[in-house]
Motif scaffolding. Structure first.
Motif, PDB file in Angstrom:
ATOM      1  N   PHE A  66       7.166 -20.438  -1.160  1.00  0.00           N
ATOM      2  CA  PHE A  66       5.970 -19.774  -1.796  1.00  0.00           C
ATOM      3  C   PHE A  66       5.493 -18.994  -0.558  1.00  0.00           C
ATOM      4  CE2 PHE A  66       6.182 -23.693  -4.116  1.00  0.00           C
ATOM      5  CZ  PHE A  66       5.730 -23.190  -5.523  1.00  0.00           C
ATOM      6  N   GLY A  67       5.001 -17.643  -0.863  1.00  0.00           N
ATOM      7  CA  GLY A  67       4.412 -16.835  -0.168  1.00  0.00           C
ATOM      8  C   GLY A  67       3.314 -16.092  -0.244  1.00  0.00           C
ATOM      9  N   LEU A  68       2.246 -15.873   0.497  1.00  0.00           N
ATOM     10  CA  LEU A  68       1.082 -15.083   0.361  1.00  0.00           C
ATOM     11  C   LEU A  68       1.277 -13.912   1.188  1.00  0.00           C
ATOM     12  CD1 LEU A  68      -1.550 -14.772  -1.178  1.00  0.00           C
ATOM     13  CD2 LEU A  68      -2.706 -16.139   0.936  1.00  0.00           C
ATOM     14  N   SER A  69       1.136 -12.687   0.400  1.00  0.00           N
ATOM     15  CA  SER A  69       1.138 -11.555   1.256  1.00  0.00           C
ATOM     16  C   SER A  69      -0.152 -10.938   1.073  1.00  0.00           C
ATOM     17  CB  SER A  69       2.134 -10.521   0.870  1.00  0.00           C
ATOM     18  OG  SER A  69       2.098  -9.454   1.405  1.00  0.00           O
ATOM     19  N   ILE A  70      -0.893 -10.724   2.537  1.00  0.00           N
ATOM     20  CA  ILE A  70      -2.357 -10.206   2.504  1.00  0.00           C
ATOM     21  C   ILE A  70      -1.986  -8.764   3.276  1.00  0.00           C
ATOM     22  CG2 ILE A  70      -4.548 -10.636   3.266  1.00  0.00           C
ATOM     23  CD1 ILE A  70      -4.066 -13.371   3.235  1.00  0.00           C
ATOM     24  N   PRO A  71      -2.442  -7.600   2.489  1.00  0.00           N
ATOM     25  CA  PRO A  71      -2.499  -6.471   3.122  1.00  0.00           C
ATOM     26  C   PRO A  71      -3.519  -6.289   4.189  1.00  0.00           C
ATOM     27  CG  PRO A  71      -3.281  -6.197   0.913  1.00  0.00           C
ATOM     28  CD  PRO A  71      -2.589  -7.453   1.077  1.00  0.00           C
ATOM     29  N   ILE A  72      -3.128  -5.734   5.150  1.00  0.00           N
ATOM     30  CA  ILE A  72      -4.132  -5.674   6.580  1.00  0.00           C
ATOM     31  C   ILE A  72      -4.336  -3.977   6.796  1.00  0.00           C
ATOM     32  CG2 ILE A  72      -4.771  -5.930   8.697  1.00  0.00           C
ATOM     33  CD1 ILE A  72      -3.247  -8.772   8.316  1.00  0.00           C
ATOM     34  N   PHE A  73      -3.273  -3.356   6.943  1.00  0.00           N
ATOM     35  CA  PHE A  73      -3.187  -2.104   7.219  1.00  0.00           C
ATOM     36  C   PHE A  73      -1.981  -1.526   6.705  1.00  0.00           C
ATOM     37  CE2 PHE A  73      -2.394   1.678   9.962  1.00  0.00           C
ATOM     38  CZ  PHE A  73      -3.601   2.439   9.597  1.00  0.00           C
ATOM     39  N   ASN A  74      -2.241  -0.582   5.615  1.00  0.00           N
ATOM     40  CA  ASN A  74      -1.064   0.130   5.252  1.00  0.00           C
ATOM     41  C   ASN A  74      -1.073   1.829   5.274  1.00  0.00           C
ATOM     42  OD1 ASN A  74      -3.052   1.187   3.525  1.00  0.00           O
ATOM     43  ND2 ASN A  74      -2.608  -0.612   2.132  1.00  0.00           N
ATOM     44  N   LYS A  75      -1.040   2.334   6.541  1.00  0.00           N
ATOM     45  CA  LYS A  75      -1.253   3.519   6.908  1.00  0.00           C
ATOM     46  C   LYS A  75      -2.022   4.457   6.079  1.00  0.00           C
ATOM     47  CE  LYS A  75       3.641   2.914   8.443  1.00  0.00           C
ATOM     48  NZ  LYS A  75       5.000   3.405   8.332  1.00  0.00           N
ATOM     49  N   LEU A  76      -3.057   3.844   5.627  1.00  0.00           N
ATOM     50  CA  LEU A  76      -4.222   4.510   4.730  1.00  0.00           C
ATOM     51  C   LEU A  76      -3.477   5.238   3.552  1.00  0.00           C
ATOM     52  CD1 LEU A  76      -5.651   6.971   7.636  1.00  0.00           C
ATOM     53  CD2 LEU A  76      -6.257   4.746   6.709  1.00  0.00           C
ATOM     54  N   GLN A  77      -2.418   4.639   3.099  1.00  0.00           N
ATOM     55  CA  GLN A  77      -1.773   5.011   1.916  1.00  0.00           C
ATOM     56  C   GLN A  77      -2.605   4.662   0.632  1.00  0.00           C
ATOM     57  OE1 GLN A  77       1.028   6.931   1.888  1.00  0.00           O
ATOM     58  NE2 GLN A  77       0.229   7.095   3.963  1.00  0.00           N
ATOM     59  N   VAL A  78      -3.071   3.256   0.637  1.00  0.00           N
ATOM     60  CA  VAL A  78      -3.978   2.758  -0.559  1.00  0.00           C
ATOM     61  C   VAL A  78      -5.236   3.607  -0.709  1.00  0.00           C
ATOM     62  CG1 VAL A  78      -5.252   0.838  -1.589  1.00  0.00           C
ATOM     63  CG2 VAL A  78      -3.013   0.546  -0.364  1.00  0.00           C
ATOM     64  N   LYS A  79      -5.833   4.125   0.540  1.00  0.00           N
ATOM     65  CA  LYS A  79      -7.054   4.907   0.333  1.00  0.00           C
ATOM     66  C   LYS A  79      -6.730   6.066  -0.061  1.00  0.00           C
ATOM     67  CE  LYS A  79     -10.774   6.154   3.395  1.00  0.00           C
ATOM     68  NZ  LYS A  79     -10.802   7.477   3.133  1.00  0.00           N
ATOM     69  N   THR A  80      -5.659   6.841   0.405  1.00  0.00           N
ATOM     70  CA  THR A  80      -5.466   8.056   0.015  1.00  0.00           C
ATOM     71  C   THR A  80      -5.129   8.140  -1.604  1.00  0.00           C
ATOM     72  OG1 THR A  80      -4.384   8.643   2.000  1.00  0.00           O
ATOM     73  CG2 THR A  80      -3.788  10.028   0.000  1.00  0.00           C
ATOM     74  N   ASN A  81      -4.549   7.034  -2.150  1.00  0.00           N
ATOM     75  CA  ASN A  81      -3.976   6.813  -3.481  1.00  0.00           C
ATOM     76  C   ASN A  81      -5.366   6.768  -4.379  1.00  0.00           C
ATOM     77  OD1 ASN A  81      -1.578   7.132  -3.272  1.00  0.00           O
ATOM     78  ND2 ASN A  81      -1.069   5.029  -3.206  1.00  0.00           N
ATOM     79  N   VAL A  82      -6.245   5.868  -3.603  1.00  0.00           N
ATOM     80  CA  VAL A  82      -7.597   5.784  -4.647  1.00  0.00           C
ATOM     81  C   VAL A  82      -8.302   7.133  -4.612  1.00  0.00           C
ATOM     82  CG1 VAL A  82      -9.807   4.662  -4.495  1.00  0.00           C
ATOM     83  CG2 VAL A  82      -7.641   3.294  -4.003  1.00  0.00           C
ATOM     84  N   GLU A  83      -8.600   7.864  -3.506  1.00  0.00           N
ATOM     85  CA  GLU A  83      -9.046   9.052  -3.435  1.00  0.00           C
ATOM     86  C   GLU A  83      -8.480   9.981  -4.541  1.00  0.00           C
ATOM     87  OE1 GLU A  83     -12.073   9.661  -2.119  1.00  0.00           O
ATOM     88  OE2 GLU A  83     -11.954   7.605  -1.277  1.00  0.00           O
TER      89      GLU A  83
END
Length: 432
Positions: free
Chosen positions: A311-328
């Motif tokens: 079992f593994g839990l993956s928590i995003p911490i820093f993704n090179k601003l990709q998620v923020k860019t996609n949201v915008e």
């Protein structure tokens, strides 16, 4: 409608099949390439829903590996390196499962919205095809009616020439009357050629609107129900048509899809929980050494099997601003879709109001022409009597006769226009 004094020209193929407007609309809305393309898009989006739901299921794979090793290798019996030639067979099975990934659920919702959008676009394509067919249908009817009027005029003038020539022979009319009538006949024949060309082109355009390659059909008008002017008195008439129009519904569904894409983009901030299970075993055999005892295949599979559960839990911490860019970007897409909505509303408002204005104008024109029809008929009959009694010259009677036939055509054309605007409004009114 009053009975007209002329008989319409019959086509060269009296036995050919004829379609009315409804038959044309039914055929085009089912067989036009634009409709078929939109139908394929709906089917494709249905498949994408299935694919999105499939992401909630685990992925399972099994593998078999068969290999030979020559030279220095590990003796599985003594666990010592020796110079051995061995056969190695490995068997494995693995299952991976995203136990919690909110993006998968959002993708299901998005795929359903995409299907809804494509369904509205299918209806929109059908409406656009129908509107084009209606316009081409009545363009053909009007051009054919005008050709029939000219044909009737030409036939009447030819009879008039024969009758006038006899009257010239007995001295009751001057020779100049024959010349005047023949000159007018030449002008009408030239107009008839142009009208015939226009009729043929309008029929070609109608076949193109229907996406038909055969020209063995002809098209006729049936008596249609015409809207009443009172139906336009509702102050919300235009707004009601807009809100149930598939073009408007399509852009609303697209806005909802863009909002869902924003949620999907934001899901990149959320953790995911994964699970996996694997099973493996192997069989090892030394080649070319009969004196070395080899454990049986079934025993080795039992002894060498291995299982693991992770079992593994993956928590995003820093993704090179990709998620923020996609949201915008998705936010900007929502803004852009709202501008599309405004443009659709403007276009539909213009179309509906134009059809409404043309309908009211056509209705007023038709009522005036219809009310004055009997007076024009009586006027023509009196002029015909005067001509037969020699009280009117041939040229003046020619003008009166042409005016009467033109009045007949104007009445037909105005009613066609009234029916056309009614049919256009029916299409605009037919919501999903």
């Amino acid at each position: 409608m009053k009975n007209f004094i002329f008989i319409f020209f019959v086509g060269l193929f009296p036995a050919q099949q004829t379609w009315n407007l409804q038959q044309c609309l039914d055929y085009a809305s089912a067989n036009h390439p634009l409709i078929k393309q939109a139908t394929v898009t709906v089917t494709k989006n249905e498949r994408l829903i299935t694919g999105a739901k499939g992401m909630l299921l685990p992925s399972v794979e099994a593998g078999v590996n068969h290999s030979y090793s020559f030279g220095s290798s590990i003796n599985q019996s003594s666990n010592q390196r020796e110079t051995l030639n061995t056969q190695y067979d490995q068997f494995s099975a693995r299952a991976d499962w995203e136990l919690l990934n909110w993006k998968n659920f959002l993708n299901i919702s998005l795929s359903k919205l995409n299907k809804e959008t494509s369904t509205y676009k299918l209806k929109q394509a059908q409406n656009e095809v129908k509107l084009n067919v209606i316009q081409m249908f009545f363009a053909y009817q009007n051009s054919r009616s005008w050709l029939d009027v000219l044909q009737t005029q030409i036939s009447g003038i030819e009879d008039q020439i024969k009758r006038t020539e006899k009257e010239v022979e007995i001295g009751s009319r001057p020779k100049s009357d024959v010349y005047d009538i023949k000159a007018n006949l030449g002008t009408l024949q030239e107009q008839w050629v142009s009208a015939k060309n226009q009729r043929d082109l309008s029929k070609i355009n109608l076949f193109n609107a229907l996406a038909l390659r055969s020209d063995s059909l002809d098209f006729v008008i049936n008596e249609e129900n015409i809207f009443s002017e009172t139906e336009f008195q509702d102050p919300n008439f235009t707004q009601n048509l807009i809100t149930k129009n598939p073009a408007y519904q399509s852009v609303i569904a697209e806005i909802n899809a863009q909002k869902k894409k924003e949620d999907i983009a934001r899901s990149g901030y959320w953790p995911t929980l994964n699970g996996s299970y694997s099973w493996s075993s192997f069989y090892n055999k030394v080649l070319g050494k009969d004196d070395i005892a080899t454990t049986s295949f079934s025993d080795q599979l039992a002894q060498n099997k291995n299982q693991s559960l992770n079992f593994g839990l993956s928590i995003p911490i820093f993704n090179k601003l990709q998620v923020k860019t996609n949201v915008e970007i998705t936010k900007l897409n929502i803004i852009n879709s709202n501008y599309d909505k405004e443009m659709v509303i403007n276009t539909l408002t213009q179309s509906i109001n134009s059809i409404k204005a043309q309908f009211l104008n056509a209705q007023e024109k038709y009522n005036l022409l219809d009310a004055n029809f009997e007076n024009q008929k009586l006027s023509f009959q009196k002029s015909e009597e005067k001509y037969k009694e020699g009280l009117m010259d041939a040229y003046t009677f020619f003008l009166v006769r042409n005016g009467w036939l033109q009045a007949n055509y104007n009445l037909i054309s105005s009613k066609n226009d009234l029916i056309q605007q009614t049919e256009l409004l029916k299409v605009m009114e037919s919501g999903f």
